[in-house]
Structure formats: structure tokens, C-alpha cells
Design an enzyme around this catalytic site. Sequence first.
Site, mmCIF file in Angstrom:
data_model
loop_
_atom_site.group_PDB
_atom_site.id
_atom_site.type_symbol
_atom_site.label_atom_id
_atom_site.label_comp_id
_atom_site.label_asym_id
_atom_site.label_seq_id
_atom_site.Cartn_x
_atom_site.Cartn_y
_atom_site.Cartn_z
ATOM 1 N N ARG A 217 5.445 -0.140 -6.079
ATOM 2 C CA ARG A 217 5.430 -0.901 -4.840
ATOM 3 C C ARG A 217 4.474 -2.090 -4.906
ATOM 4 O O ARG A 217 4.524 -2.967 -4.045
ATOM 5 C CB ARG A 217 5.018 0.013 -3.686
ATOM 6 N N GLU B 70 8.447 -15.457 -9.793
ATOM 7 C CA GLU B 70 7.718 -14.244 -9.421
ATOM 8 C C GLU B 70 7.336 -13.371 -10.615
ATOM 9 O O GLU B 70 6.327 -12.686 -10.567
ATOM 10 C CB GLU B 70 8.463 -13.436 -8.357
ATOM 11 N N LYS C 139 13.323 -15.657 -9.028
ATOM 12 C CA LYS C 139 13.151 -14.657 -10.084
ATOM 13 C C LYS C 139 12.183 -15.163 -11.142
ATOM 14 O O LYS C 139 11.298 -14.462 -11.581
ATOM 15 C CB LYS C 139 14.478 -14.316 -10.776
ATOM 16 N N GLU D 280 17.687 -18.200 -5.805
ATOM 17 C CA GLU D 280 17.352 -16.875 -6.314
ATOM 18 C C GLU D 280 16.919 -16.958 -7.789
ATOM 19 O O GLU D 280 15.977 -16.274 -8.210
ATOM 20 C CB GLU D 280 18.547 -15.930 -6.121
ATOM 21 N N CYS E 291 0.821 -1.206 0.000
ATOM 22 C CA CYS E 291 0.000 0.000 0.000
ATOM 23 C C CYS E 291 0.860 1.263 0.000
ATOM 24 O O CYS E 291 1.971 1.259 0.526
ATOM 25 C CB CYS E 291 -0.880 0.029 1.232
ATOM 26 N N TRP F 162 -2.868 -2.715 -1.567
ATOM 27 C CA TRP F 162 -2.479 -4.104 -1.807
ATOM 28 C C TRP F 162 -3.299 -4.907 -0.806
ATOM 29 O O TRP F 162 -3.126 -4.772 0.414
ATOM 30 C CB TRP F 162 -0.985 -4.260 -1.566
ATOM 31 N N LYS G 204 6.603 -4.331 -3.656
ATOM 32 C CA LYS G 204 8.033 -4.036 -3.561
ATOM 33 C C LYS G 204 8.477 -3.982 -2.112
ATOM 34 O O LYS G 204 9.607 -4.331 -1.788
ATOM 35 C CB LYS G 204 8.304 -2.698 -4.247
ATOM 36 N N HIS H 14 17.097 -37.198 -3.565
ATOM 37 C CA HIS H 14 16.315 -37.534 -2.373
ATOM 38 C C HIS H 14 14.847 -37.136 -2.521
ATOM 39 O O HIS H 14 14.143 -37.004 -1.525
ATOM 40 C CB HIS H 14 16.931 -36.866 -1.142
ATOM 41 N N ASN I 270 -1.957 2.542 5.657
ATOM 42 C CA ASN I 270 -1.053 1.430 5.340
ATOM 43 C C ASN I 270 -0.890 0.616 6.610
ATOM 44 O O ASN I 270 -0.917 1.179 7.698
ATOM 45 C CB ASN I 270 0.335 1.936 4.946
ATOM 46 N N GLY I 271 -0.667 -0.678 6.463
ATOM 47 C CA GLY I 271 -0.446 -1.507 7.651
ATOM 48 C C GLY I 271 -1.678 -2.317 7.987
ATOM 49 O O GLY I 271 -2.573 -2.477 7.146
HETATM 50 C C1 F6R Z 1 11.973 -10.750 -4.773
HETATM 51 C C2 F6R Z 1 11.858 -9.711 -3.795
HETATM 52 C C3 F6R Z 1 11.382 -10.054 -2.430
HETATM 53 C C4 F6R Z 1 12.119 -9.214 -1.393
HETATM 54 C C5 F6R Z 1 11.527 -9.449 0.009
HETATM 55 C C6 F6R Z 1 12.294 -8.700 1.072
HETATM 56 O O1 F6R Z 1 12.473 -10.272 -5.972
HETATM 57 O O2 F6R Z 1 12.139 -8.587 -4.079
HETATM 58 O O3 F6R Z 1 11.520 -11.411 -2.148
HETATM 59 O O4 F6R Z 1 13.464 -9.570 -1.406
HETATM 60 O O5 F6R Z 1 10.198 -9.033 0.020
HETATM 61 O O6 F6R Z 1 12.324 -7.342 0.796
HETATM 62 P P1 F6R Z 1 13.365 -6.385 1.475
HETATM 63 O O7 F6R Z 1 14.704 -6.702 0.949
HETATM 64 O O8 F6R Z 1 12.911 -5.016 1.121
HETATM 65 O O9 F6R Z 1 13.297 -6.652 2.948
#
Ligand code: F6R
Length: 631
Positions: free
Chosen positions: A27, A513, A510, A506, A2, A76, A626, A529, A102-103
Amino acid sequence: MCGIVAVTGYKKALPLLLNGLEKLEYRGYDSAGIAIINSENNCISCEKAEGKLKNLINNINDHNIPGTVGIGHTRWATHGKPVVKNAHPHTDSSGNIAVVQNGIIENFQDLKNKLEEEGIIFNSDTDTEVIPHLIQRELSTLSKLNLENNGSTLLVAVRNVLSDLEGSYALAVLWSGAPTSLVVTRRQAPLIIGLGEGEFICASDTPAIANFTNIILPMEDEEIALLTPLGIEIYDSSNERQYRNPVSLKVSEQIMDKMNFKHYMLKEIYDQPQTAKNWLENYLIKNSDNGQYQINYPFDTKFFESIERIEIIACGTSKHAAMVGSFLLEQFSGIPSNVFFASEFRYSPPPLLPNTLTIGVTQSGETADTIAAMDMEIKRRSSIENEKFKPNLIAITNRKDSSIGRQVSNIIDICAGIEVGVAATKTFFAQLLSFYGLAIKFAQIKGNQSSEEIDKLINELKNLPPLLEDLIEKHNKSSEKLAHDFFNIKDVIFLGRGINYPIALEGALKLKEISYIHAAGYPAGEMKHGPIALLDKKVPVISIASPGEVFDKVISNAQEAKARDAYLIGIAPDCKGTEIFDYLMKVPSSNEWISPLLNILPLQLLSYHIASHRGLDVDQPRNLAKSVTVE
Ligand code: F6R
């Protein structure tokens, strides 16, 4: 997640709000709305729309709203589906009070039950809607005390309501009874006030403000502020008036510019050589006395000497960076180290051990789980009198002005510049570099690594930027072609071992997502396994094989996949053993320690091109945010 924008002043609110909301789109959100005190009748005009901001703009185009005071929100969904009735702003029954939040209000159900017993009818499924109703109730109580209808009265009403709310939140409130005023407050959620030219603009994230001003007043936790065109009053939770100097924002770091790239994500992948240059320039310093390179982190590292172990707390991609970091700290620098999901650490922390360094890793600096886990660890350690258990803290973040920046004083600023694509790329890379710096620092202080090995690592780091440029240029083209063949696959397995196991995780994160293709990363030796049961010719296996300690083992594990007809893609240098791969994404030959910094690039590019080929919203993938500011 949000986003909040709120404005009061002498300029028309609508364009300011829409511009601010546009800057918060990155975001992640699923509906949007605004409320403005209409200057023709001093009533609140509210507009909301499901989906993207352009839907809201289309709605508003039909009837422009005059007025200079307003609030806006990108939502969001947490409580209730992403539909118009749940979009913010939310109003009280009379429509005279509007709130964006927000929150999460954790006790909203109890509050809602009580309000319903009093006859209030709710129009949404959100936790937020209790707030305007509670403020309305408070304002009618205050009116019996003959308080004037003005901003100060609204401030008192909002403050009284805050004592009923549990959870973490940032709020902005409008009341038609005080048509030039805006009340904003925050508890464990970010909110800053920008001092514009003719307006005060308040937002949950700096990009929403950067277009208007670079002068800001950050709000501390649990503060509440009254904003009118004439000025700002800030109060702490004990109702003491607070005075503070404005600070300036590094606007260059907040400006969003896609340049000529199709998506921010691709631009940010291309930014990585510069990220490496920034890190080298900022943090790798040659000692003029002895000619040796040193890591120049901006805090006294003497306390490192007493550190016997490290715990690292992070989520998502940041956790993957932390895993590489933990590997380096243990295997290169010889210090026991553990990584924890912040969301797990909060509720099942390990027993306290003495002389521990706690590192929080969060690019946004706002991830609720990471902030709460760090907070818990600080409190738990501070409550013990023994000096050996005191909190020793470092935060690795891209936003030193964020919540973690206020929580922890030893900050490693990853200096990656704003990252707009929801999928983290350059910030992951910069977090990795921060850990290389810490590993070198610890190795130098503790003497657990030979100076030749340390120098070798430093040299390889220094040589990175041109290698990265070359790698990105080559793989941008080749992965686009590969994506053409693979954009329709359903499952992908990523394998890595040792320092590259987190890179497999990772790579898988990527891909899933942004392309919505199922992907999973495993330590290559674990495949037999269980996960091997998934393999057939429809499931490609991407195997990271960097020459070094586990190269032969990874190649043998890849053989096992090939024997099950899997199409094998290798991320490896062109060397003996790699002929097994059906397709080789070549990376330069390097010291194994440094290999994650090279291996991640082709994986980012491949995910990017697959998602782009599928025609998806690469920069704002569905359901993702984000900055994850709720638990
Ligand atoms: C994936 C991604 C998320 C963030 C996670 C933590 O591409 O961006 O998995 O890494 O939400 O976010 P931060 O680093 O802001 O704590």
C-alpha cells in the site's frame, strides 16, 4: 497508504503482526511500528523504525516480545516527516496506552493546544498523538467513577474521545490496564475483523488477514468494537450493540503471489489477457433466444432509459480510464458525459442537472477524495424532492467490499484480483473494459449507434485475449531493449488524440510514478500551443497513432516534433504513415474504438523496463500509496 493490523487471542502476537504488516507493504509506507502488551509484566513494549519493515524486524530480532495482544502500523507520512518519532504506535505520557491510526484528525492542532496547556508534552509532530493523551485523560476521569480496569472501561474511554475528533480515521487501541483487550473503531476509513483460529485479527485491508482466515466481520462506519480472546462486541455510534453474521472472503483474490516474475507490476501486466477473459466470461453473455450478446451487469439497467447525461468521478489512473469511458459514452453511445477529478468535484461541483447518472471509479474503493465526492453528490441530490434529480449511481471498483461498495449498490466489480504493484496496470485495463460494457449497454438501450457497429465492437472485444498475449510477449522483449537506450533520459512527451488522449496521459503517469522521470501527456494537437518549446534531441516523443478519425492529424503532429529533432517513438500498427517514427512499437491493427486496450500495453511495459533498468523499487515507488485514504 497507512496500514493497521491488530490482534488479540491465544497465539503469540509478534509474528502475526509482522506477517500482517508485510502484506500491507504494497500500500506504500515510509515507517513502521508495533506495540505489544508484554505478557511478562503487562506493560506495553513498543518498537518503531524508519523506512522498510525489514528495519523494524532487525530492531526486534534483538529482543523478542512475549505477548498475545498487539497493534502494528505502516505509516505514510501526512503530519510530520517519516522519522522514528512520528512512526506509530503513539503512546500517552505514561506509556500505558498505545494507538495506531489511519486517516487524519483534522482538529488535532486545537486538541494539541489544549492538552499542552494542561501540561502534556508531545513527542511527535503527528495528528495521532493527541488520541492516546485524550484517552489517558478520559480513563483518569472514569477511574474516579470507580470503574474497573477492563476492556469495557477502555471502550467507554475511547468512545468518549471519539466525540472530540474531527476527520476520518481507523483506530486500534491498547491499554496495559486491560491487557487482553483491544478496542478498534472506524469513521470513513476501512477496518475489518478476521475470525482466526485462536485469534481475532483486525486490519485495514484484507490481504493482512487472508493468511489467517477467510471469515471476516466487516465493521460499518462509526462502529466501535471491543475484542478479547473470548469474543467481540460491536456497537454503533448510538451505543447500540450490533449483531451480524460473519462473511467469507474470497481468499484466492487476496493471495499475493509474484510467481516467477521479478516484480508484481510485470506479473500484473502479464495478467491482463486473463483479466480480459474474466470480463468476457462474467459480463458478455449470449442471449439464447436471439443469439445476441448482452452486457450482464448485476443490476437492473432499466433506469438507464431515463438517463440523459453522465458525470464520472475519479482520481489518477482511474480518472484516465474514466476519460476513455466518457469518450465512448459520448461518441459511441451518444450520451453527454463529463469526467471530474474527485478532489476538484468536492469543492466545485457543477450545477445539478436532472436525469444524471453518477459513476464513481476507484480500484481500491477507498480513495478518500472519490468517496467524499460521491457522498457529497448523493447528499446534494437526495436533498431535492424532484424525482428527476435523484441520485442514480454506479461504482466501478476492484473491491466491492470497500467503502464505495457500501456507498453504492450498483457495483461493476472489475474482477481483476488483487493488484500489489502500486502502479495500476491490470485494474486500469479492467476499468476500461467496464466502460466498454457500459457504452455497449447504453448504445443498445438508447439506439444511438447502429447494431452493426455494436456487433463489431463486441466481436473485437471477444477477440482480445490472444492479441493481448501476443502483444505482451513481443513488447516485453523489445521494450527491455528500448529501456536500455532510454533509462537515463530526463523528460518524455506523450501524445495522443481522441480516444487515445487519455492513454497518452496514462503512459506519462506510469513512467513518472515508477521511474521518477519527468513525463507529460498532451492531446497531440495542443503541442504547438506551448509544449513544443520543450522539444530538442534530448526529449523523446511517444506518439499514439491508431488508424481512424485522427490518424493523419497525429502523424502531422509527430512531424512537427520530428522537425524539432525529437526522437519519435510510435505506438501504432505497421501501416502507411508510420515510417516517420524512429522506432515503432507495433500494435495489431484494430477498430479505433478498441485501440486504447492495445496501446496501453507497450506503454506499461516500457515504463516498467525503464524503472527496472534504473534499479528502482518498481512495486513500491517512493512517496506513493496504493490506496489514498486521506484528502
Ligand atoms: C497510478 C495509481 C493512482 C490511482 C489513484 C486512484 O498508477 O494507481 O493514480 O489510480 O490513486 O486510486 P483508486 O483507483 O484506488 O481510487
